[in-house]
Write a protein that holds these residues in place. Structure first.
Motif, short mmCIF file in Angstrom:
data_model
loop_
_atom_site.label_atom_id
_atom_site.label_comp_id
_atom_site.label_asym_id
_atom_site.label_seq_id
_atom_site.Cartn_x
_atom_site.Cartn_y
_atom_site.Cartn_z
N ILE A 130 1.01 -1.11 -0.02
CA ILE A 130 0.10 -0.21 -0.20
C ILE A 130 0.89 1.25 -0.21
CG2 ILE A 130 -1.79 1.33 1.34
CD1 ILE A 130 -2.81 -1.13 2.27
N LEU A 131 0.51 2.13 -0.98
CA LEU A 131 1.35 3.43 -0.89
C LEU A 131 0.29 4.50 -0.28
CD1 LEU A 131 3.49 5.47 -1.94
CD2 LEU A 131 1.64 5.97 -4.06
N VAL A 132 1.12 5.10 0.96
CA VAL A 132 0.36 6.08 1.69
C VAL A 132 0.98 7.46 1.32
CG1 VAL A 132 0.01 6.79 4.12
CG2 VAL A 132 0.47 4.28 3.61
N ALA A 133 0.08 8.37 1.12
CA ALA A 133 0.40 9.60 0.52
C ALA A 133 -0.37 10.66 0.99
CB ALA A 133 0.31 9.60 -1.26
N ALA A 134 0.36 11.61 1.59
CA ALA A 134 -0.57 12.58 2.07
C ALA A 134 -0.41 13.84 1.18
CB ALA A 134 0.28 13.28 3.31
N ARG A 135 -1.74 14.71 1.09
CA ARG A 135 -1.94 15.91 0.23
C ARG A 135 -2.57 16.87 1.00
NH1 ARG A 135 -7.05 15.84 -2.43
NH2 ARG A 135 -8.09 13.83 -1.99
N GLY A 136 -1.66 17.96 1.69
CA GLY A 136 -2.51 19.03 2.42
C GLY A 136 -2.87 18.25 3.72
N SER A 137 -4.13 18.34 4.33
CA SER A 137 -4.44 17.64 5.49
C SER A 137 -5.30 16.21 5.27
CB SER A 137 -5.39 18.58 6.24
OG SER A 137 -6.44 18.89 5.35
N SER A 138 -4.99 15.68 4.16
CA SER A 138 -5.69 14.26 3.99
C SER A 138 -4.49 13.41 3.38
CB SER A 138 -6.73 14.25 2.55
OG SER A 138 -7.60 15.48 2.97
N GLY A 154 -2.44 28.18 4.53
CA GLY A 154 -3.69 28.28 4.13
C GLY A 154 -4.73 27.24 3.86
N LEU A 155 -4.59 26.20 4.87
CA LEU A 155 -5.45 25.05 4.72
C LEU A 155 -6.59 25.05 5.71
CD1 LEU A 155 -2.87 22.01 4.09
CD2 LEU A 155 -4.13 23.25 2.52
N GLU A 156 -7.47 24.31 5.93
CA GLU A 156 -8.75 24.65 6.35
C GLU A 156 -8.35 23.60 8.06
OE1 GLU A 156 -12.15 23.48 4.69
OE2 GLU A 156 -12.20 25.40 3.46
N ALA A 157 -7.15 22.81 7.73
CA ALA A 157 -6.92 21.71 8.89
C ALA A 157 -5.24 21.55 8.87
CB ALA A 157 -7.49 20.41 8.79
N PRO A 158 -4.59 21.35 10.09
CA PRO A 158 -3.29 20.87 9.95
C PRO A 158 -2.84 20.18 8.91
CG PRO A 158 -4.07 20.76 12.19
CD PRO A 158 -5.28 20.81 11.22
N ALA A 159 -1.76 20.52 8.16
CA ALA A 159 -1.17 19.64 7.01
C ALA A 159 -0.40 18.60 7.63
CB ALA A 159 -0.31 20.66 6.12
N VAL A 160 -0.43 17.53 6.91
CA VAL A 160 0.63 16.45 7.21
C VAL A 160 2.15 16.64 6.78
CG1 VAL A 160 1.11 13.94 6.96
CG2 VAL A 160 -1.43 14.72 7.28
N THR A 161 2.90 16.74 7.59
CA THR A 161 4.24 16.93 7.17
C THR A 161 5.35 15.92 7.21
OG1 THR A 161 4.89 17.69 9.47
CG2 THR A 161 3.91 19.44 7.96
N VAL A 162 5.09 14.86 7.99
CA VAL A 162 5.80 13.71 7.85
C VAL A 162 5.12 12.29 7.97
CG1 VAL A 162 7.80 12.56 9.25
CG2 VAL A 162 7.64 15.02 9.23
N LEU A 163 5.66 11.39 7.19
CA LEU A 163 5.15 9.92 7.33
C LEU A 163 5.90 9.10 7.25
CD1 LEU A 163 2.21 10.30 4.37
CD2 LEU A 163 1.75 9.95 6.63
N ALA A 164 5.61 7.91 8.38
CA ALA A 164 6.73 6.88 8.34
C ALA A 164 5.59 5.61 8.49
CB ALA A 164 7.47 7.00 9.67
N SER A 165 6.20 4.18 8.33
CA SER A 165 5.36 3.19 8.77
C SER A 165 6.23 2.17 9.36
CB SER A 165 4.84 2.78 7.17
OG SER A 165 5.92 2.35 6.42
N THR A 166 5.39 1.21 9.67
CA THR A 166 6.22 0.12 10.70
C THR A 166 6.78 -1.03 9.49
OG1 THR A 166 4.01 -0.90 11.33
CG2 THR A 166 5.18 0.68 12.87
N THR A 167 7.63 -1.83 9.94
CA THR A 167 8.04 -3.12 9.14
C THR A 167 6.99 -4.09 9.07
OG1 THR A 167 9.40 -3.87 10.96
CG2 THR A 167 10.54 -2.24 9.46
N ASP A 168 6.14 -4.31 9.98
CA ASP A 168 5.20 -5.30 10.13
C ASP A 168 4.03 -4.81 9.26
OD1 ASP A 168 4.10 -3.05 11.72
OD2 ASP A 168 3.94 -4.49 13.54
N ARG A 169 4.02 -3.67 8.54
CA ARG A 169 2.93 -3.23 7.57
C ARG A 169 1.53 -3.14 8.45
NH1 ARG A 169 4.06 -7.71 2.71
NH2 ARG A 169 6.19 -7.08 2.48
N LYS A 170 1.62 -2.64 9.53
CA LYS A 170 0.25 -2.61 10.44
C LYS A 170 0.06 -1.27 10.69
CE LYS A 170 0.44 -7.07 12.52
NZ LYS A 170 0.47 -7.91 14.15
N HIS A 171 0.99 -0.31 11.17
CA HIS A 171 0.74 0.82 11.23
C HIS A 171 1.32 2.30 10.68
CE1 HIS A 171 0.25 -1.54 14.91
NE2 HIS A 171 -0.85 -0.77 15.25
#
Length: 530
Positions: free
Chosen positions: A14-22, A117-134
């Protein structure tokens, strides 16, 4: 106008991608959109965030300060001597006030960085666990670290938020330990914290920490006989009323531990295990790379890797060669270290290839004398491998802020040097890269790139003409000849972000979110006394 994806990570298939606050979830095999998590919807339901826009917050603070100062002045007696004029900041100046004589406005990079300029806090960093759960996400404006679990509901993969913890300072990067139990968070004030991935539910809420009043009462230097105005008399009364009160410190109410600290802004953190020992490697704005022992001895410094002359932005440790460290930032070169001995092994010139691309795009070999010198800021270092002739070859993909290309290097096994291979041009500036390493022995490897389709290629301020509707997620193949176009087509959401408009002001605030590394570069004379 549609938001580009500012950060990405891979969690299994699964590719997890953040755009703005989504945050969007994509299936890597066919590029289909699985689901979308929205920060504003989630927080509004839980009553955690009302107005996430940084610009509104700044305006509110200025208005509050102005109104409070006005009320004090009204309460004073008109017979009092005139008060000294208060120096106004640029935001408080009246519209008809003249500009400085040199015509230059002082830039406030810190406040601009939160005005997305967004309506909610923007996602600035993403990381994932090696067990693919979180999945771990950092939202900037509220300084929160959020932990998600990828669950399946009615056959659809969705993100379920398990926790949200507000840090004392804004985190700039996070890493997850190899046992997937602890989050290592580094903030822009130089502190590194350890938090459990899943907070304990039976953890008692700590009581507020109070600073005891000084044993010796505070006595103001002035008294009623030395003041000559009602304004000063009121100020003296306030000093007597508040000086001896015990102050309350707000501490986080969740389990956390301070591991180590720098005296400068942290920019990146890497975790590595060597000879069955854990280490924490941190980089900062002041050209330092620090090697510290892992938990629980993280206060012990093993050494420093010194050699950079400008800020450091990224650290990269090849997966199968943990004795090597690759670093880059505002310098012209990439650095390769044997970090355990603090030895600089080799350097690779990156600026030369970036300048060649700029010359090709402008069609001119000469640079006007009035222009500023060309500088680069590395925004990404990504390690990947390709199976060639019964062995794996290590590759490093480099991205630079505001340069519409990927720079490909291979890491030689014999002398640990980086050899330049290719400059792969993109239709826009790269914002994030995910190297989809294939577990099978194949001759090609897929690389996913997030491209900024809002700004002009090669620019961090100029907006594209027309609507930005092109694909912002591109799949690129790493083959024997290098990087080539082609791969999975991602089916991105078709709706445009209603929180964004096509005005220059909105595009400028969006640029503050996507491009902020050049703010780390020191001005002339700054830091010379360090």
């Amino acid at each position: 106008m549609r938001m580009p994806y500012q950060c990405m990570t891979r969690c299994g298939d699964i590719l997890v991608a953040a755009r703005g606050s989504s945050i969007d979830l994509f299936k890597l095999q066919d590029g289909s959109l699985l689901s979308t998590w929205n920060c504003s919807n989630h927080d509004n339901q839980n009553g955690k965030v009302s107005d996430g826009g940084g610009a509104d917050l700044t305006t509110m603070l200025v208005t509050t300060q102005t109104s409070e100062s006005s009320s004090v002045e009204i309460a004073l007696d008109a017979a009092s001597p005139p008060a000294k004029k208060r120096k106004l900041s640029h935001s408080e100046q009246s519209p008809n006030q003249t500009e400085p004589k040199n015509g230059k406005k002082k830039q406030n990079n810190r406040s601009a960085a939160v005005a997305s300029g967004l309506e909610a806090p923007a996602v600035t960093v993403l990381a994932s666990t090696t067990d693919r759960k979180h999945v771990v996400a950092v939202t900037g404006e509220d300084k929160s670290i959020r932990v998600f679990e990828i669950v399946t509901t009615d056959g659809v993969h969705i993100l379920k938020q398990l926790s949200q913890r507000n840090m004392p300072k804004r985190p700039c990067t996070v890493a997850i330990t190899k046992d997937n139990s602890t989050i290592i968070s580094a903030d822009k004030f130089g502190d590194v914290y350890a938090l459990p991935l899943l907070p304990s539910k039976d953890l008692a809420k700590p009581s507020p920490v109070f600073e005891p009043a000084s044993s010796k009462p505070f006595v103001p230097a002035a008294n009623e006989l030395t003041i000559h105005s009602q304004r000063n008399r009121k100020a003296l009364e306030n000093q007597k009323r508040h000086s001896n009160k015990a102050s309350e410190k707000s501490e986080p109410t969740f389990e956390h531990k301070l591991l180590l600290g720098h005296v400068s802004m942290l920019t990146d953190v890497a975790l590595v295990t060597s000879d069955e020992k854990d280490y924490i490697i941190t980089a900062d704005r002041d050209e330092h790379i620090r090697i510290s022992r892992g938990i629980p001895q993280s206060h012990i410094i093993e050494g420093f890797c010194l050699g950079h002359t400008d800020f450091i932005t990224r650290l990269c440790i090849p997966r199968n060669r943990s004795n090597l460290l690759i670093s880059a930032g505002g310098d012209d070169e990439l650095f390769v270290w044997k970090w355990q001995s603090s030895q600089l092994v080799s350097r690779a010139n990156l600026k030369r290839h970036a300048e060649a691309l700029k010359t090709k795009s402008t069609g001119s070999d000469t640079v006007q004398e009035s222009t500023e010198p060309f500088k680069i800021a590395v925004s990404g270092l990504y390690h990947t491998q390709r199976y060639v002739d019964d062995h794996f070859v290590d590759f490093i993909i480099v991205t630079c802020e505001g340069i519409a290309a990927l720079f490909l290097f291979d890491l030689h096994a014999d002398d640990n040097s980086l050899r330049y291979i290719q400059t792969f041009e993109l239709p826009g500036n790269p914002l994030a890269v995910v190297a989809n390493m294939s577990p099978t022995q194949c001759s090609s490897n897929e690389v996913i790139v997030s491209v900024d389709m809002v700004h002009q290629p090669g620019s961090t301020v100029e907006r594209r003409l027309g609507s930005a509707t092109e694909q912002s997620l591109l799949a690129i193949q790493l083959c024997d000849s290098g990087l080539v176009s082609g791969g999975v087509t991602f089916r991105e959401p078709v709706e445009e972000d209603k929180s964004l408009s096509s005005s220059d002001d909105t595009t400028g605030r969006l640029g503050n979110l996507l491009y902020n590394l050049e703010n780390l570069r020191k001005r002339d004379g700054e830091g010379q006394d360090e």
